[in-house]
Enzyme design. Structure first.
Site, short mmCIF file in Angstrom:
data_model
loop_
_atom_site.label_atom_id
_atom_site.label_comp_id
_atom_site.label_asym_id
_atom_site.label_seq_id
_atom_site.Cartn_x
_atom_site.Cartn_y
_atom_site.Cartn_z
CB SER A 135 -0.90 -0.01 1.24
OG SER A 135 -1.74 1.11 1.27
CE LYS A 161 -4.42 -0.45 -0.08
NZ LYS A 161 -5.23 -1.07 1.01
CE LYS A 163 -4.15 3.28 2.29
NZ LYS A 163 -5.36 2.69 2.92
CG ASP A 189 -7.87 2.04 0.36
OD1 ASP A 189 -9.08 2.32 0.42
OD2 ASP A 189 -7.22 1.64 1.34
CD GLU A 214 -9.16 -1.24 0.15
OE1 GLU A 214 -9.18 -1.57 1.35
OE2 GLU A 214 -8.12 -1.21 -0.54
CG ASP A 239 -11.14 -1.70 4.18
OD1 ASP A 239 -11.42 -2.31 5.23
OD2 ASP A 239 -10.08 -1.07 4.07
CE LYS A 263 -7.83 -2.86 5.98
NZ LYS A 263 -7.98 -1.39 6.06
N GLY A 291 -4.42 -4.74 5.54
CA GLY A 291 -3.46 -4.54 6.61
C GLY A 291 -3.75 -3.28 7.40
#
Length: 368
Positions: A135, A161, A163, A189, A214, A239, A263, A291
């Protein structure tokens, strides 16, 4: 198994670099660790709650309080304690899934150690190693982002991934895709940073062949996600919205997602995480393991979970050095883009005493 008590231990670990998301920027990880002590064994758990209630309504201080006053004492009345008994014993206390997950994890670790059984085997794992993604936080500039992604790819990570948030989405994704090509497994995400009013803007991401987007909307907005999913070619992954097997089934039925990020801390523990996996598998929905900047304790458990058959996408189960120069356990080291699944009893790892002592900022013993 009979517990004599639970130790709460607060630790603080500096991150190798600041990690920025739409919720804010972290420069260190403060974590609440649990050590469940019994006559024959002890087990470790890790609470994934952040220091402040930004990602979730739960936060570290509140988790310690509810564990101390309600959750740990609730286990004292059980005639026989095993991990399967934890969730029913804690059910009268509403919410607090992260705190409950940490306590269940500690009991599960202790129970499996007495049986000599690895967590992966107990959960139903079918792999001895898992593919890893990484990430990448929000950066100050696109060139800085490209350098970071290049570094992670050089280390061997199989999926990137990014952000994103309003103002940091289309151009960073375009730059990464143009620099590293269409073969790169790439996803984004949003951490709830958008609204349905942003639908046309988010649809611009369809041009980049992403694995998924996400959690674009608020966690309680399943209907909004269903509407958004019908407007995007990019698969929507949930998520924060997924808090149980029931909520996963509801989201799938409504068409709010076609992929699920599991998660364990967010859903109340690894046993509920396995139930979510089973629900998604029954509906043909792929899952992957997210995570929360876990130490080696939580990372070991996440890797075990990610070895189940329905985890068909690389997760955020990155190596220890992604976030920490020194982990509190023996480090997880990336090999050919994968991490090995621990095969020793319980979590398969224990804290290194000298490191644990160095990063500890407080302890408390809760007797049963």
């Amino acid at each position: 198994m009979k517990l004599t008590g639970v130790e709460l231990r607060r630790v603080r670990l500096p991150l190798v670099a600041p990690f920025r998301t739409s919720f804010g920027t972290q420069t260190e990880r403060t974590a609440l660790l649990l050590r469940a002590v019994g006559a024959d064994a002890e087990g470790w758990g890790e609470c994934v709650a952040m220091a402040d209630p930004l990602y979730s309504s739960e936060y570290e201080g509140a988790c310690a309080d509810v564990l101390r006053r309600f959750l740990i004492p609730a286990l004292g009345g059980l005639r026989r304690l095993d991990a399967a008994a934890v969730a029913p014993a804690l059910a009268p206390f509403k919410g607090h899934r992260m705190a409950k997950a940490a306590l269940e994890m500690a009991v599960l670790d202790a129970e499996l150690r007495t049986r000599g059984e690895p967590l992966a085997r107990a959960l139903g794992a079918v792999h001895d190693r898992v593919p890893c993604g990484v990430s990448v936080g929000i950066m100050d500039s696109v060139p800085e982002l490209l350098d970071a992604v290049a570094g992670y790819l050089d280390e061997g990570y199989l999926r990137i991934k990014l952000k994103i948030e309003p103002g940091w989405d289309i151009e960073p994704v375009r730059a990464v895709r143009e620099r590293f090509g269409d073969e790169l497994l790439l996803q984004v995400d949003a951490n709830t940073a958008y609204t349905l009013a942003d639908t046309r803007h988010l649809a611009r991401l369809d041009a980049f062949g992403l694995l998924l987007i996400e959690q674009p909307l608020e966690e309680e907005d399943l209907l909004g996600h269903a509407q958004l999913a019908r407007s995007l070619a990019t698969p929507v992954c949930l998520d924060e919205s997924i808090t149980s097997a029931r909520s996963a089934a509801a989201a799938i039925t409504l068409g709010a997602c076609s992929i699920v990020n599991i998660k364990p801390g967010r859903v109340g523990g690894y046993l509920e995480a396995r139930r979510i996996h089973d629900v998604c598998a029954a509906h043909g929905v792929p899952v992957w393991c997210g995570g929360m900047l876990e130490t080696g304790l939580g990372r070991a458990a996440n890797v075990a979970l990610a070895a189940l058959p329905g985890f068909t996408l690389p997760g955020d189960t990155s190596a220890s050095d992604r976030f920490y120069r020194t982990d509190i356990t023996d480090p997880f080291v990336l090999a050919d883009g994968h991490l090995p699944v621990p095969d020793s009893p319980g979590l398969g790892v224990v804290p290194l005493p000298e490191v644990l002592e160095e990063v500890t900022v407080g302890t408390e013993w809760i007797p049963l």
